[in-house]
Design a protein around this motif. Structure first.
Motif, mmCIF file in Angstrom:
data_model
loop_
_atom_site.group_PDB
_atom_site.id
_atom_site.type_symbol
_atom_site.label_atom_id
_atom_site.label_comp_id
_atom_site.label_asym_id
_atom_site.label_seq_id
_atom_site.Cartn_x
_atom_site.Cartn_y
_atom_site.Cartn_z
ATOM 1 N N UNK A 154 0.011 2.666 8.603
ATOM 2 C CA UNK A 154 -0.701 2.392 7.351
ATOM 3 C C UNK A 154 -1.869 3.346 7.160
ATOM 4 N N UNK A 155 -2.688 3.452 8.167
ATOM 5 C CA UNK A 155 -3.911 4.241 8.057
ATOM 6 C C UNK A 155 -3.583 5.721 7.828
ATOM 7 N N UNK A 156 -2.634 6.241 8.579
ATOM 8 C CA UNK A 156 -2.293 7.662 8.448
ATOM 9 C C UNK A 156 -1.607 7.952 7.119
ATOM 10 N N UNK A 157 -0.760 7.037 6.666
ATOM 11 C CA UNK A 157 -0.118 7.220 5.359
ATOM 12 C C UNK A 157 -1.177 7.324 4.260
ATOM 13 N N UNK A 158 -2.122 6.389 4.247
ATOM 14 C CA UNK A 158 -3.176 6.441 3.233
ATOM 15 C C UNK A 158 -3.995 7.718 3.339
ATOM 16 N N UNK A 159 -4.248 8.176 4.558
ATOM 17 C CA UNK A 159 -4.985 9.429 4.748
ATOM 18 C C UNK A 159 -4.189 10.611 4.205
ATOM 19 N N UNK A 160 -2.888 10.656 4.477
ATOM 20 C CA UNK A 160 -2.038 11.748 3.964
ATOM 21 C C UNK A 160 -2.052 11.773 2.448
ATOM 22 N N UNK A 161 -1.910 10.595 1.836
ATOM 23 C CA UNK A 161 -1.929 10.530 0.371
ATOM 24 C C UNK A 161 -3.300 10.946 -0.176
ATOM 25 N N UNK A 162 -4.360 10.512 0.491
ATOM 26 C CA UNK A 162 -5.713 10.861 0.044
ATOM 27 C C UNK A 162 -5.976 12.353 0.129
ATOM 28 N N UNK A 163 -5.368 13.008 1.126
ATOM 29 C CA UNK A 163 -5.607 14.446 1.312
ATOM 30 C C UNK A 163 -4.596 15.340 0.617
ATOM 31 N N UNK A 212 0.818 -1.213 0.000
ATOM 32 C CA UNK A 212 0.000 0.000 0.000
ATOM 33 C C UNK A 212 0.857 1.272 0.000
ATOM 34 N N UNK A 213 2.141 1.114 0.272
ATOM 35 C CA UNK A 213 3.051 2.256 0.359
ATOM 36 C C UNK A 213 3.815 2.440 -0.942
ATOM 37 N N UNK A 271 10.407 10.746 -1.111
ATOM 38 C CA UNK A 271 9.577 11.535 -0.206
ATOM 39 C C UNK A 271 8.638 10.676 0.609
ATOM 40 N N UNK A 272 8.108 9.644 -0.019
ATOM 41 C CA UNK A 272 7.207 8.736 0.683
ATOM 42 C C UNK A 272 7.954 7.937 1.754
ATOM 43 N N UNK A 273 9.157 7.501 1.439
ATOM 44 C CA UNK A 273 9.936 6.732 2.405
ATOM 45 C C UNK A 273 10.212 7.564 3.651
ATOM 46 N N UNK A 274 10.523 8.833 3.454
ATOM 47 C CA UNK A 274 10.747 9.731 4.600
ATOM 48 C C UNK A 274 9.488 9.835 5.451
ATOM 49 N N UNK A 275 8.362 10.024 4.811
ATOM 50 C CA UNK A 275 7.086 10.121 5.534
ATOM 51 C C UNK A 275 6.795 8.821 6.276
#
Length: 167
Positions: A156-165, A96-97, A102-106
């Motif tokens: 997982x949940x917060x990463x998906x939320x960050x990407x969604x927003x 899912x990641x 930039x994503x790896x840092x997040x």
């Protein structure tokens, strides 16, 4: 493929994984176990929804995330007492990641924050008699080890939320 934006794909994934995440948090707190059925459900979401939500080449390459994290997780299980359920859940969540710098840092920052926050919150919560009375049969209240599923789910949940927003 449905031709969705990255943000919309993340939002759909978020909606699909949320019930599984709740289930994992509950079972990890109550039994100190992440069930194989929860891991398989998470993998099924990526396997079935992924080709509709992501470009096929991206979806296919993200399976390598699963393999790498599973291998690392099992090594950690053998040498560092990392839970097998935690290793399997982390591997199932890995596709899912995104694997961009930039994503790896997040991801690393989120995992670090959730590990510290979940550990501190759980250790404080288990010292509060009123909370222990509400869930007296939770194994995690008395075990020395930590229910890592809290941090993994939060990441997982917060990463998906960050990407969604993301704008």
């Amino acid at each position: 493929m449905l031709g969705l934006s990255t943000q919309m794909a993340a939002l759909v994934f978020l909606a699909l994984v949320t019930p599984i995440c709740i289930w994992v948090v509950y079972t990890d707190l109550k039994y100190m176990k992440i069930r194989n059925s929860a891991v398989l459900a998470l993998l099924a979401v990526f396997a079935l929804a992924g080709p509709l939500l992501l470009p096929l080449d991206v979806w296919a390459w993200r399976w390598s995330h699963f393999a790498v994290v599973l291998a690392v997780g099992f090594v950690l299980n053998m040498i560092a007492h990392f839970g097998a359920g935690d290793a399997k859940f982390a591997a199932a969540a890995a596709p899912f990641f995104a694997c961009e710098p930039g994503d790896i840092t997040v991801i690393v920052m989120l995992l670090s924050a959730f590990l510290l926050g979940a550990f501190a919150t759980h250790r404080i919560a288990r010292t509060i008699p009123a909370l222990r009375t509400m869930a007296p049969d939770w194994v995690s209240w008395t075990r020395k080890d930590f229910p890592m599923g809290l941090a993994l789910v939060g990441t997982l949940w917060t990463y998906l939320l960050i990407v969604a927003l993301a704008a």
